[in-house]
Design an enzyme around this catalytic site. Sequence first.
Site, short mmCIF file in Angstrom:
data_model
loop_
_atom_site.label_atom_id
_atom_site.label_comp_id
_atom_site.label_asym_id
_atom_site.label_seq_id
_atom_site.Cartn_x
_atom_site.Cartn_y
_atom_site.Cartn_z
N TRP A 253 -12.67 43.56 12.78
CA TRP A 253 -11.87 44.68 12.30
C TRP A 253 -12.49 46.02 12.68
O TRP A 253 -11.78 46.97 13.00
CB TRP A 253 -11.64 44.59 10.78
CG TRP A 253 -10.85 43.39 10.39
CD1 TRP A 253 -11.28 42.31 9.66
CD2 TRP A 253 -9.48 43.09 10.72
NE1 TRP A 253 -10.27 41.39 9.52
CE2 TRP A 253 -9.17 41.84 10.15
CE3 TRP A 253 -8.49 43.77 11.44
CZ2 TRP A 253 -7.90 41.24 10.28
CZ3 TRP A 253 -7.24 43.18 11.57
CH2 TRP A 253 -6.95 41.94 11.00
N ASP B 239 -13.75 51.00 5.46
CA ASP B 239 -12.72 49.97 5.34
C ASP B 239 -13.26 48.95 4.33
O ASP B 239 -14.18 48.20 4.63
CB ASP B 239 -12.47 49.33 6.71
CG ASP B 239 -11.46 48.17 6.64
OD1 ASP B 239 -11.04 47.81 5.52
OD2 ASP B 239 -11.11 47.64 7.71
N LYS C 175 -6.17 41.49 -0.02
CA LYS C 175 -7.39 40.69 -0.04
C LYS C 175 -7.98 40.58 -1.46
O LYS C 175 -8.47 39.55 -1.83
CB LYS C 175 -8.44 41.29 0.90
CG LYS C 175 -7.96 41.52 2.32
CD LYS C 175 -8.06 40.30 3.22
CE LYS C 175 -7.27 40.42 4.52
NZ LYS C 175 -7.71 41.50 5.41
C1 LIG Z 1 -7.37 42.12 6.75
C2 LIG Z 1 -8.20 43.25 7.16
C3 LIG Z 1 -7.67 44.33 7.90
C4 LIG Z 1 -6.24 44.36 8.36
O1 LIG Z 1 -5.39 44.51 7.28
P1 LIG Z 1 -3.81 44.62 7.44
O2 LIG Z 1 -3.39 45.09 6.10
O3 LIG Z 1 -3.33 43.23 7.78
O4 LIG Z 1 -3.51 45.57 8.53
C5 LIG Z 1 -8.51 45.37 8.20
N1 LIG Z 1 -9.80 45.39 7.82
C6 LIG Z 1 -10.34 44.36 7.12
C7 LIG Z 1 -11.78 44.44 6.72
C8 LIG Z 1 -9.56 43.27 6.77
O5 LIG Z 1 -10.10 42.27 6.07
#
Ligand SMILES: *Cc1c(COP(=O)(O)O)cnc(C)c1O
Length: 360
Positions: free
Chosen positions: A102, A171, A196
């Site tokens: 990511w 993030d 998540k």
């Molecule tokens: C799942 C995830 C993403 C992407 O998320 P989306 O909402 O599907 O765009 C980005 N960063 C991390 C750390 C993730 O686990």
Amino acid sequence: MKMHNFCAGPSILPKVVTEQLARSVVDHEGMGLSLLELSHRSDTFVKIISEAKSLLLELMGLDAEEYETLYLTGGASTQFYQVPFNLLNEGQTAAYLDTGRWSAKAIKEAKHFGNVAIVGSAANSGYDHIPKADFSRLEEPPAYLHITTNNTVSGSQIHEQISAPCPIVADMSSDILSKPMGDLSGHGLIYAGAQKNIGPAGTTIVIVKKSLLGKVDRAIPTMIDYRTHVKNLMFNTPPVISIYGCLLTLRWVKEQGLEQIQKNNAAKAALLYEEIDRNPLFRALVKEGSRSLMNVTFDLVEGYADRSESFLQLAAEAGCMALAGHRSVGGFRASLYNALPLESVAALVEVMQAFTAKHG
Ligand SMILES: *Cc1c(COP(=O)(O)O)cnc(C)c1O
């Protein structure tokens, strides 16, 4: 059969949350209307989103004078370009720590807007650890440092507070509110896809320090400009049901308490890593010290690779689902988000022991 949901996302939610959501889809709090049928401008929903905003800031330990919480759409993936669009001037440099799949995606998007300096990378060793951030080669402080606090795919997590000569953009998609958040005052922006650890898919949480906005020269399209959403409680129609799911989960988090949640998460991860390290047929994919408490990645030891399917089959028979590793990594991944009970990890450990008794 009792199901044990190890899915990486969308993922397990507290039962009180899914049950309340189900009731609200039929009849929200006895109004005679489904939450899906209510105007987002109704008092009912204005209250929901307002509480979801203030409760999130409270749990993060951030000051409402300085920071604004936004419930946006487009996933964390949209933040990969929305962040530099708003915070990185052309010709300016942003620092990125490359800790996983990511992070790499975020880096790719940032390059459309300005210079990117990789101040640490674990790409060459399969993202098996968290590298140190080294700013010594930068001539001036970068616009921001972007980090991914937990690497959902490779299974590593930042465990030490990172200091930077600039605001930190994080993030936190896969470990937000998995523990007391500590001192976040060095953070300029935090984002997380809800699916998540915080709620159902559909909304993306952004927490932004208001004083950082309005500093870039480029024109920013209205929907992508954070200031639009800071100024308007709802600029456009938000994903009502997803935000309500977040609110219910945040209330559950507050009720449990972040300290307790941290204890539970630590106990779950310890139980699984101990088995991986002890069991002669399994090995962990991430080095000690960098291992994630949220996404545990592991594989069979050499010589047993052809038995992956039988392990997944045995797990499925015990109700342990969604254990296949990400397609880019292979092996196995068990996601142990807040709502996963310890008994699910115990069930997985039993499967691993049964597998070894049979094949070892
Ligand atoms: C799942 C995830 C993403 C992407 O998320 P989306 O909402 O599907 O765009 C980005 N960063 C991390 C750390 C993730 O686990």
